[in-house]
Scaffold this active site. Sequence first.
Site, PDB file in Angstrom:
ATOM      1  N   GLY A  56       3.283   3.333  13.661  1.00 13.73           N
ATOM      2  CA  GLY A  56       4.054   2.108  13.915  1.00 13.73           C
ATOM      3  C   GLY A  56       3.622   1.437  15.204  1.00 13.73           C
ATOM      4  O   GLY A  56       3.474   0.203  15.269  1.00 13.73           O
ATOM      5  N   GLY A  98       7.087   4.509   8.285  1.00 17.05           N
ATOM      6  CA  GLY A  98       6.226   5.669   8.483  1.00 17.05           C
ATOM      7  C   GLY A  98       6.431   6.238   9.865  1.00 17.05           C
ATOM      8  O   GLY A  98       7.506   6.091  10.462  1.00 17.05           O
ATOM      9  N   SER A  99       5.393   6.874  10.387  1.00 19.89           N
ATOM     10  CA  SER A  99       5.530   7.574  11.659  1.00 19.89           C
ATOM     11  C   SER A  99       5.557   6.592  12.837  1.00 19.89           C
ATOM     12  O   SER A  99       4.983   5.503  12.769  1.00 19.89           O
ATOM     13  CB  SER A  99       4.363   8.547  11.831  1.00 19.89           C
ATOM     14  OG  SER A  99       3.154   7.830  11.846  1.00 19.89           O
ATOM     15  N   THR A 100       6.178   7.024  13.912  1.00 24.27           N
ATOM     16  CA  THR A 100       6.257   6.195  15.125  1.00 24.27           C
ATOM     17  C   THR A 100       4.859   5.938  15.691  1.00 24.27           C
ATOM     18  O   THR A 100       4.553   4.836  16.155  1.00 24.27           O
ATOM     19  CB  THR A 100       7.170   6.888  16.158  1.00 24.27           C
ATOM     20  OG1 THR A 100       8.480   6.941  15.591  1.00 24.27           O
ATOM     21  CG2 THR A 100       7.221   6.133  17.467  1.00 24.27           C
ATOM     22  N   GLU A 101       4.017   6.969  15.584  1.00 21.40           N
ATOM     23  CA  GLU A 101       2.659   6.837  16.120  1.00 21.40           C
ATOM     24  C   GLU A 101       1.900   5.685  15.436  1.00 21.40           C
ATOM     25  O   GLU A 101       1.333   4.809  16.097  1.00 21.40           O
ATOM     26  CB  GLU A 101       1.954   8.168  15.859  1.00 21.40           C
ATOM     27  CG  GLU A 101       0.658   8.359  16.552  1.00 21.40           C
ATOM     28  CD  GLU A 101      -0.019   9.616  16.009  1.00 21.40           C
ATOM     29  OE1 GLU A 101       0.639  10.418  15.308  1.00 21.40           O
ATOM     30  OE2 GLU A 101      -1.220   9.766  16.284  1.00 21.40           O
ATOM     31  N   CYS A 149      13.462  10.267   7.158  1.00 16.04           N
ATOM     32  CA  CYS A 149      13.412   9.756   8.535  1.00 16.04           C
ATOM     33  C   CYS A 149      14.774   9.843   9.209  1.00 16.04           C
ATOM     34  O   CYS A 149      14.852  10.034  10.417  1.00 16.04           O
ATOM     35  CB  CYS A 149      12.891   8.329   8.557  1.00 16.04           C
ATOM     36  SG  CYS A 149      13.691   7.278   7.348  1.00 16.04           S
ATOM     37  N   GLU A 184      10.086   0.554  10.433  1.00 19.35           N
ATOM     38  CA  GLU A 184      11.113   1.577  10.217  1.00 19.35           C
ATOM     39  C   GLU A 184      10.420   2.907  10.435  1.00 19.35           C
ATOM     40  O   GLU A 184       9.595   3.315   9.621  1.00 19.35           O
ATOM     41  CB  GLU A 184      11.673   1.437   8.795  1.00 19.35           C
ATOM     42  CG  GLU A 184      13.053   2.041   8.657  1.00 19.35           C
ATOM     43  CD  GLU A 184      12.979   3.478   8.206  1.00 19.35           C
ATOM     44  OE1 GLU A 184      12.879   4.348   9.108  1.00 19.35           O
ATOM     45  OE2 GLU A 184      13.010   3.725   7.008  1.00 19.35           O
ATOM     46  N   GLU A 191      10.024  14.992  15.702  1.00 18.97           N
ATOM     47  CA  GLU A 191      10.386  14.912  14.286  1.00 18.97           C
ATOM     48  C   GLU A 191       9.555  15.942  13.517  1.00 18.97           C
ATOM     49  O   GLU A 191       8.331  15.870  13.503  1.00 18.97           O
ATOM     50  CB  GLU A 191      10.084  13.500  13.770  1.00 18.97           C
ATOM     51  CG  GLU A 191      10.565  13.267  12.362  1.00 18.97           C
ATOM     52  CD  GLU A 191      10.308  11.846  11.874  1.00 18.97           C
ATOM     53  OE1 GLU A 191       9.217  11.302  12.129  1.00 18.97           O
ATOM     54  OE2 GLU A 191      11.212  11.275  11.233  1.00 18.97           O
ATOM     55  N   LYS A 208       0.842  -1.201   0.000  1.00 19.98           N
ATOM     56  CA  LYS A 208       0.000   0.000   0.000  1.00 19.98           C
ATOM     57  C   LYS A 208       0.879   1.253   0.000  1.00 19.98           C
ATOM     58  O   LYS A 208       1.548   1.556   0.976  1.00 19.98           O
ATOM     59  CB  LYS A 208      -0.916   0.049   1.229  1.00 19.98           C
ATOM     60  CG  LYS A 208      -1.979   1.116   1.030  1.00 19.98           C
ATOM     61  CD  LYS A 208      -2.556   1.689   2.283  1.00 19.98           C
ATOM     62  CE  LYS A 208      -1.817   2.831   2.871  1.00 19.98           C
ATOM     63  NZ  LYS A 208      -1.842   4.092   2.098  1.00 19.98           N
TER      64      LYS A 208
END
Length: 481
Positions: free
Chosen positions: A238, A233-236, A289, A255, A386, A181
């Site tokens: 993730g 993508g974003s930590t959130e 990133c 990642e 970030e 995706k």
Amino acid sequence: MRFEYSPAPESRAIVTLRDSYGLFIGGSFVPGSSVFKTISPASEEVLAEVTHAGPEDVDRAVAAARQAYERTWSAMPGRERGKYLFRIARLIQERSRELAVLETIDNGKPIRESRDVDVPLAAAHFFYHAGWADKLGYAGFGPSPRPLGVVGQVIPWNFPLLMLAWKVAPALACGNTVVLKPAETTPLTALLFAEICQQADLPPGVVNIVTGDGATGQALVAHPGIDKIAFTGSTEVGKEIARACAVSGKRLTLELGGKAANVVFDDAPVDQAVEGIVNGIFFNQGHVCCAGSRLLVQESVYDDVLAALRRRMGTLRLGDPLDKNTDVGAINSRAQLDKISELVSSGEAEGASRWSAPCPLPDRGFWFAPTVFTEVSQAHRIAREEIFGPVLSVLTFRTPAEAVEKANNTPYGLSAGVWTEKGSLILWMASRLRAGVVWANTFNRFDPSSPFGGYKESGFGREGGRHGLEAYLDVTGSADV
Ligand code: NDP
């Protein structure tokens, strides 16, 4: 001295945009439940209509991937799989200008970067993994490591084609099939890649591409027919995915974000370091990133480095991403521009001092001038969060130990940079910095043979190199791991 540049636009004529794109399932483009529009962030013009995959579309894609896995791909000898990957790599090279122009139109990044970095590296990832396909038994994971099955891959918008290559090439080399995706704002190069799969005669269902938004990603992650999820993508998000995969038996690699320290010692050559600082934070508008978003400068050279940095920032050319002279392109979306603006306002409100390069911004599209913050404290949001934009926060240090302490004072741990003439200091720093990648006297260097990944909230698992293969193989029971 200021140089004047005449416009040098790359022609768009090489790209043929369709009015609307279907989902790529089972080797064909098929309709889905609804559509959305993808725009050019540099002009806000609508580029094409793209299909939004709902849960039933994701289900069809997973079924196609399962069938291809069981009937063809997992049973195919590695040397045959390798031939397909070589073919894809060569087609990416052959169609490189088309891919670069399309990436620049859909993402907003300068053509110089998509042409010289994104597309060649994407081809390199396929070449590299093509070479592994028939040598997996020698990779140190036992004599005949098995693929995992059907892999769900969710990628972001900052390097759309390159992130696809990082995900798809190793998965296919190891004998897995994929459902990928792309990000909602940058689906077009993934759809051109689908055409390349057709052109390469890749067996139907080995690669499936479902376009859509976060809900499509969620449906893919939750699908019971998936054996492994790979996410960038974003930590959130993730963390959300990690929760969704918990106790499901699905393998997972993440990642995620970063807040890298780029550390400049007083013996570093200033001009070279400044080039590295500029590349570290303004490459791809800072949508990276592993961007060097926190500059740590040794106090004794602070004035020299900052003066040289401002001078260099003043020469950066911002504007039409298709112009071959452009250094800084468009911010990928209005939402991202709003996020950058909000964090920059918080930096000013918290007392840091802002300087933005004096470059005119185009009237249409999403733009942010290269910006540097000084008088930044470690507690400021701009030093902790970030920003994912062309914004640098500068801190100072006196001793190497203080540099390490400040560099590691972050929940992230993806990358770091060290600038010094002393090899011993580089090694001393590298062994203490909690970061997956440490660059010495350079920044943002990538190679498919070099593993990339993070510590702490930057995620887990590695992509690239021998280590990256492990994420796509069943290595349980292997004595050599
Ligand atoms: P996200 O992490 O939201 O997006 C990454 C991918 O995940 C996209 O394809 C997205 O879909 C998809 N996605 C979103 N929500 C879910 C979900 N619940 N389950 C599964 N997949 C999901 O990044 P954003 O684009 O929203 O950017 C937000 C911030 O994240 C940025 O400001 C930046 O700080 C950071 N970021 C970091 C990246 C990195 O490489 N470290 C890359 C991108 C962003 P879609 O976009 O189509 O909605």
